[in-house]
Design a protein around this motif. Structure first.
Motif, PDB file in Angstrom:
ATOM      1  N   GLY A   1       0.818  -1.222   0.000  1.00 34.78           N
ATOM      2  CA  GLY A   1       0.000   0.000   0.000  1.00 34.78           C
ATOM      3  C   GLY A   1       0.847   1.265   0.000  1.00 34.78           C
ATOM      4  N   ARG A   2       2.124   1.117  -0.265  1.00 34.43           N
ATOM      5  CA  ARG A   2       3.015   2.288  -0.295  1.00 34.43           C
ATOM      6  C   ARG A   2       3.028   2.799  -1.734  1.00 34.43           C
ATOM      7  N   LEU A   3       2.219   3.797  -2.018  1.00 33.30           N
ATOM      8  CA  LEU A   3       2.071   4.240  -3.405  1.00 33.30           C
ATOM      9  C   LEU A   3       2.778   5.571  -3.671  1.00 33.30           C
TER      10      LEU A   3
ATOM     11  N   GLY B   1       1.312   8.860   1.537  1.00 29.79           N
ATOM     12  CA  GLY B   1       2.133   9.229   2.692  1.00 29.79           C
ATOM     13  C   GLY B   1       3.329   8.307   2.892  1.00 29.79           C
ATOM     14  N   ARG B   2       3.415   7.254   2.066  1.00 34.49           N
ATOM     15  CA  ARG B   2       4.534   6.308   2.192  1.00 34.49           C
ATOM     16  C   ARG B   2       4.840   5.761   0.816  1.00 34.49           C
ATOM     17  N   GLY B   3       6.092   5.670   0.512  1.00 33.61           N
ATOM     18  CA  GLY B   3       6.504   5.037  -0.738  1.00 33.61           C
ATOM     19  C   GLY B   3       7.900   4.514  -0.494  1.00 33.61           C
ATOM     20  N   TRP B   4       8.863   4.986  -1.291  1.00 31.47           N
ATOM     21  CA  TRP B   4      10.260   4.671  -1.005  1.00 31.47           C
ATOM     22  C   TRP B   4      10.729   5.452   0.214  1.00 31.47           C
ATOM     23  N   TYR B   5       9.984   6.506   0.512  1.00 31.54           N
ATOM     24  CA  TYR B   5      10.264   7.341   1.685  1.00 31.54           C
ATOM     25  C   TYR B   5       8.999   7.435   2.520  1.00 31.54           C
ATOM     26  N   LEU B   6       9.176   8.068   3.680  1.00 28.46           N
ATOM     27  CA  LEU B   6       8.044   8.348   4.556  1.00 28.46           C
ATOM     28  C   LEU B   6       7.704   9.836   4.434  1.00 28.46           C
ATOM     29  N   TYR B   7       6.418  10.162   4.408  1.00 23.48           N
ATOM     30  CA  TYR B   7       5.980  11.562   4.353  1.00 23.48           C
ATOM     31  C   TYR B   7       5.138  11.847   5.583  1.00 23.48           C
ATOM     32  N   ASP B   8       5.056  13.127   5.962  1.00 17.40           N
ATOM     33  CA  ASP B   8       4.351  13.424   7.216  1.00 17.40           C
ATOM     34  C   ASP B   8       2.869  13.097   7.132  1.00 17.40           C
TER      35      ASP B   8
ATOM     36  N   PRO C   1      13.912   9.350   5.188  1.00 21.29           N
ATOM     37  CA  PRO C   1      14.228   7.920   5.050  1.00 21.29           C
ATOM     38  C   PRO C   1      13.350   7.099   5.995  1.00 21.29           C
ATOM     39  N   ASP C   2      12.924   5.939   5.528  1.00 18.19           N
ATOM     40  CA  ASP C   2      11.969   5.150   6.302  1.00 18.19           C
ATOM     41  C   ASP C   2      12.614   3.845   6.781  1.00 18.19           C
ATOM     42  N   PRO C   3      12.712   3.651   8.109  1.00 21.73           N
ATOM     43  CA  PRO C   3      13.306   2.402   8.617  1.00 21.73           C
ATOM     44  C   PRO C   3      12.558   1.164   8.099  1.00 21.73           C
ATOM     45  N   ASP C   4      11.254   1.305   7.844  1.00 16.72           N
ATOM     46  CA  ASP C   4      10.494   0.142   7.339  1.00 16.72           C
ATOM     47  C   ASP C   4      10.999  -0.283   5.954  1.00 16.72           C
ATOM     48  N   ILE C   5      11.381   0.687   5.158  1.00 21.83           N
ATOM     49  CA  ILE C   5      11.920   0.355   3.827  1.00 21.83           C
ATOM     50  C   ILE C   5      13.272  -0.326   3.977  1.00 21.83           C
ATOM     51  N   HIS C   6      14.070   0.184   4.915  1.00 28.03           N
ATOM     52  CA  HIS C   6      15.381  -0.444   5.142  1.00 28.03           C
ATOM     53  C   HIS C   6      15.183  -1.891   5.563  1.00 28.03           C
ATOM     54  N   LYS C   7      14.183  -2.109   6.416  1.00 32.09           N
ATOM     55  CA  LYS C   7      13.907  -3.474   6.909  1.00 32.09           C
ATOM     56  C   LYS C   7      13.426  -4.345   5.731  1.00 32.09           C
ATOM     57  N   LEU C   8      12.551  -3.748   4.917  1.00 31.04           N
ATOM     58  CA  LEU C   8      12.045  -4.493   3.747  1.00 31.04           C
ATOM     59  C   LEU C   8      13.212  -4.929   2.856  1.00 31.04           C
ATOM     60  N   LEU C   9      14.167  -4.005   2.654  1.00 33.10           N
ATOM     61  CA  LEU C   9      15.315  -4.327   1.798  1.00 33.10           C
ATOM     62  C   LEU C   9      16.186  -5.407   2.439  1.00 33.10           C
ATOM     63  N   GLU C  10      16.400  -5.276   3.755  1.00 35.29           N
ATOM     64  CA  GLU C  10      17.236  -6.287   4.441  1.00 35.29           C
ATOM     65  C   GLU C  10      16.591  -7.666   4.346  1.00 35.29           C
ATOM     66  N   ASP C  11      15.299  -7.721   4.656  1.00 34.37           N
ATOM     67  CA  ASP C  11      14.591  -9.017   4.606  1.00 34.37           C
ATOM     68  C   ASP C  11      14.655  -9.616   3.203  1.00 34.37           C
ATOM     69  N   TYR C  12      14.465  -8.756   2.243  1.00 38.19           N
ATOM     70  CA  TYR C  12      14.472  -9.191   0.838  1.00 38.19           C
ATOM     71  C   TYR C  12      15.825  -9.830   0.496  1.00 38.19           C
ATOM     72  N   ARG C  13      16.897  -9.132   0.909  1.00 39.29           N
ATOM     73  CA  ARG C  13      18.246  -9.655   0.596  1.00 39.29           C
ATOM     74  C   ARG C  13      18.465 -10.994   1.268  1.00 39.29           C
ATOM     75  N   VAL C  14      18.022 -11.100   2.540  1.00 40.67           N
ATOM     76  CA  VAL C  14      18.191 -12.380   3.260  1.00 40.67           C
ATOM     77  C   VAL C  14      17.420 -13.477   2.513  1.00 40.67           C
ATOM     78  N   ARG C  15      16.170 -13.158   2.143  1.00 43.82           N
ATOM     79  CA  ARG C  15      15.316 -14.137   1.457  1.00 43.82           C
ATOM     80  C   ARG C  15      15.956 -14.647   0.171  1.00 43.82           C
ATOM     81  N   HIS C  16      16.647 -13.750  -0.505  1.00 45.77           N
ATOM     82  CA  HIS C  16      17.208 -14.134  -1.804  1.00 45.77           C
ATOM     83  C   HIS C  16      18.696 -14.441  -1.743  1.00 45.77           C
ATOM     84  N   GLY C  17      19.213 -14.529  -0.541  1.00 43.35           N
ATOM     85  CA  GLY C  17      20.632 -14.878  -0.378  1.00 43.35           C
ATOM     86  C   GLY C  17      21.574 -13.860  -0.982  1.00 43.35           C
TER      87      GLY C  17
END
Ligand SMILES: CCC/C=C/C(=O)SCCNC(=O)CCNC(=O)[C@H](O)C(C)(C)COP(=O)([O-])OP(=O)([O-])OC[C@H]1O[C@@H](n2cnc3c(N)ncnc32)[C@H](O)[C@@H]1OP(=O)([O-])[O-]
Length: 719
Positions: A565-567, A572-579, A588-604
């Motif tokens: 739902g980050r459009l 209010g949320r996409g690649w970044y966070l908006y007020d 910068p959005d910590p949730d995006i950083h987490k999404l990227l980290e999880d993604y990398r782990v998932r795909h080795g």
């Protein structure tokens, strides 16, 4: 190059004669120098008027001469001789006095302008500064703050504003030359010293340092790496802190540095490229010089969504009467309100009356019987567009031009459903269409020269930089954007963050990085296109692994972001966070950083440190590589067209000249070598495979950009 005459008994009239803009070429400078010497020596001459032929005072130094060794008398002593003389000299300004032209006028003791004239010091837009005394005389004449503003922006000023600012002494609706001759007689015998700007002090308010510091901060922020505006502030500072001669010395030093810079070359290239793209030509031999546009007085716009509304406003502002069409009353009313508000807002800014009377709104296509040109701006869906074109083909008069505002659909396919494919052309506007300067004019295989001329001419009337492009998927701009976006996504997979990638691109000079732009446009737009293309969603080939589609590397990251739902800004949320939804400030959005980290782990994927250089090379060289393919495929007339598309439509920093110019500046062998390197590391990314044109150019010694056409195998084949 400068005509000399004696008029009214005692007035020497010196006329600059170098059409079309009386640029100060070596010959003109020589002509002025000789004419001024003659006038000052002749005892019968009591005063002098300098004017330009054909209603133009002077467009400034001859920019074409900048690339050649300097010949002829320099401007600075020529202007000083005028100012230092003991006879009053009056500049009669008609048309324009720009750059060196205004500096010449500032060396005169009086200035008289026609009411339609414009003056300005646009050197900064060419990567330079007004180095014929402009940075020293203008502040002395009008004061620090206004001079700073004019010199650092290069803004053109109307005669009325010039009068208010004190740049000119009188404005007339009659002939400026006649008034100047009369005036020159009246001022004979009056003291000249107060009129010699170099002898004056710059009027300075007490907070002069604050003004200069604030100007420098503002300019640095706006300049996005451009050096000339910064040098302009430094030069004007010298007009405050130093005596005139020392200030001139500083002006010359700064100019010498700018003059040799790659930024000045890039900006001067852009000046000529912008004009070159208007001179289109087709492989058939038709060109802008032999193809007449059809008259367009009444236009129509189908669809009042974001694009349709902007196009309608642009047409009305150009003085065309417009029929605006929507499918139902509710949509029509909504569109009408938005268009009226936009026109009123614009008119208010210009202190003018909004031309709402030029608009007619309807839901009935049959009301388009008398329109000369129709721009379809409905939803980006081929079936829907075809339906509209079929209807237009039957309701519009047989010679009406049918344009589609598509950002990448096949113009030929649309033309095929009409009875007049030769009158169909693509007009790809950029959002917001009443603001953005770029227009891609897409030539279908059957678009007639006349229809091309009509679309190009209309673009000019709308104040657009119009570029003829071929009919391929994404045309030129969006086609080149794809590899750029792909690389940005791959960099995220490999260890980057959106802010790292955007930071590198913004440092390069883009107003916004790729992820911020995506958030602004709405991430769902690309998501829908990818679904339709079978890259994500239910139509994906089940045999495709998650990070491979249609035989090549694919990053599902943007799809994953949308699925959450980050459009972008709107949610209010996409690649970044908006007020808030619709907010503009990206954090910068910590949730995006987490999404990227999880993604990398998932795909080795083991994340690695990625630097700005890699970001720039991978994103920009991939885009440039596609630019070479566009040229190779004959989808653009030349590199200038591609560069203007990127400068005016995609925020490419003008002081870097556009992607193809930038490639030439970096050096084609270097671009080729880096592409080869990245292709070896990422063999599953075909966009990194260097184009054959790039290879051919390198093998042939990397000829200058204006010779690239000679190395195309099928020049203009698709245009
Ligand atoms: C010490 C040094 C200090 C001084 C520095 C300077 O003065 S820097 C200069 C500061 N001055 C500027 O930055 C002003 C730059 N010029 C302009 O802003 C506009 O041209 C205009 C408003 C004067 C006329 O607009 P418009 O829409 O009516 O017409 P248009 O734009 O289509 O031009 C017609 C033709 O003239 C050509 N040409 C024009 N100017 C120059 C030039 N200076 N030189 C050479 N050529 C020039 C233009 O390329 C085109 O040629 P083409 O394609 O037919 O072969």
């Amino acid at each position: 190059m400068a005509r000399y005459a004696q008029v009214q008994g005692s007035v020497a009239l010196i006329t600059l004669t170098n059409p079309p803009v009386n640029a100060l070429s070596a010959a003109v400078r020589l002509g002025i120098t000789e004419a001024v010497t003659r006038a000052l020596r002749d005892p019968k001459v009591k005063s002098v008027v300098i004017c330009g032929e054909n209603g133009v005072f002077c467009g400034g130094a001859d920019i074409r001469e900048f690339a050649k060794p300097m010949t002829g008398p320099p401007l600075v002593p020529m202007i000083s001789a005028i100012e230092e003389g003991d006879k009053p000299v009056v500049a009669a300004i008609e048309g324009v006095a720009f750059g060196g032209g205004l500096e010449l006028a500032l060396g005169c003791h009086y200035r008289i302008a026609h009411s339609k004239a414009r003056v300005g010091l646009p050197e900064v837009t060419l990567g330079l500064l007004p180095a014929a005394g402009g940075t020293q005389r203008l502040p002395r004449l009008i004061g620090l703050a206004p001079a700073l503003e004019l010199i650092t922006t290069g803004r053109h000023v109307t005669a009325q504003e010039a009068l208010k600012l004190g740049i000119v002494d009188k404005v007339t609706d009659q002939s400026a030359q006649d008034l100047a001759i009369q005036f020159a007689q009246e001022v004979i015998g009056q003291p000249l010293l107060p009129r010699k700007l170099s002898t004056q002090l710059t009027p300075c308010p007490p907070d002069v340092d604050t003004i200069l510091d604030e100007a420098m901060a503002r300019v640095k922020q706006r300049a996005r790496g451009a050096m000339a505006p910064v040098a302009c502030v430094q030069a004007v500072r010298a007009a405050v802190n130093l005596p005139y001669q020392a200030g001139m010395q500083k002006e010359q030093e700064l100019m010498a540095f700018l003059f040799r810079s790659s930024q000045a070359r890039a900006l001067q290239y852009c000046f000529f490229a912008q004009r070159a793209v208007g001179k289109w030509s087709l492989s058939s031999g038709a060109h802008s010089g032999n193809s007449k546009p059809r008259p367009v007085t009444k236009a129509a716009v189908i669809g009042l969504g974001t694009m349709g509304r902007g196009i309608t406003v642009a047409l009305v502002k150009a003085g065309l009467s417009v029929v605006a069409v929507e499918t139902n009353k509710k949509q029509l009313e909504m569109g009408k309100q938005m268009v009226s508000a936009m026109l009123k807002h614009d008119a208010q800014k210009m202190n003018a009356v909004p031309r709402l009377d030029l608009l007619h709104y309807t839901t009935d296509l049959s009301e388009l019987k008398n329109t000369d040109l129709i721009i379809e701006a409905v939803f980006e869906d081929m079936a829907l567009k075809k339906e509209v074109f079929k209807k237009l083909s039957s309701v519009c008069k047989p010679d009406a031009v049918l344009c589609t505002n598509t950002s990448g659909l096949d113009v030929d396919e649309l033309a095929s459903v009409t009875k007049r494919p030769e009158l169909v052309v693509g007009m790809h506007f950029f959002a917001p269409a009443h603001v953005m300067k770029l227009l891609e004019v897409v030539r279908g295989s059957r678009s007639s020269p006349e229809v091309m001329a009509t679309a190009m001419h209309l673009g000019k009337r709308l104040g657009k930089v119009s570029v003829v492009v071929g009919n391929c998927s994404g045309f030129v701009g969006n086609r080149m954007l794809r590899p750029y976006l792909d690389q940005a996504n791959f960099l995220l997979e490999e260890g980057a963050t959106p802010e790292l990638v955007d930071g590198a691109l913004e440092e390069f000079g883009f107003p916004m990085g790729v992820f911020k732009v995506s958030d602004l446009s709405g991430l769902d737009v690309g998501w829908r296109i990818r679904k339709e293309a079978g890259l994500t969603g239910p139509n994906v080939d089940p045999k495709d692994p998650l990070r491979r589609r249609q035989g090549r590397r694919y990053s599902p990251l943007p799809d994953l972001v949308c699925e959450q739902g980050r459009l972008g800004q709107k949610s209010g949320r996409g690649w970044y966070l908006y007020d808030k939804p619709g907010g503009r400030v990206a954090t910068p959005d910590p949730d995006i950083h987490k999404l990227l980290e999880d993604y990398r782990v998932r795909h080795g994927i083991r994340p690695r440190q990625i630097g700005s250089q890699e970001v720039l090379e991978r994103c920009l060289f991939a885009l440039i590589n596609e630019g070479f393919r566009v040229l190779e495929d004959g989808m653009a007339m030349g590199p200038e067209g591609i560069d203007m598309i990127y400068v005016f439509g995609y925020g490419w920093p003008r002081h870097r000249g556009g992607p193809m110019f930038y490639a030439a500046m970096v050096g084609l062998p270097r671009v080729l070598e880096r592409l080869e390197y990245y292709q070896q590391v990422h063999p599953d990314v075909p966009h990194l495979q260097p184009s054959s044109l790039l290879r051919r150019l390198v093998v042939n010694g990397s000829p200058p950009l204006d010779k690239w056409r000679d190395f195309l195998q099928r020049p203009h084949s698709q245009l």
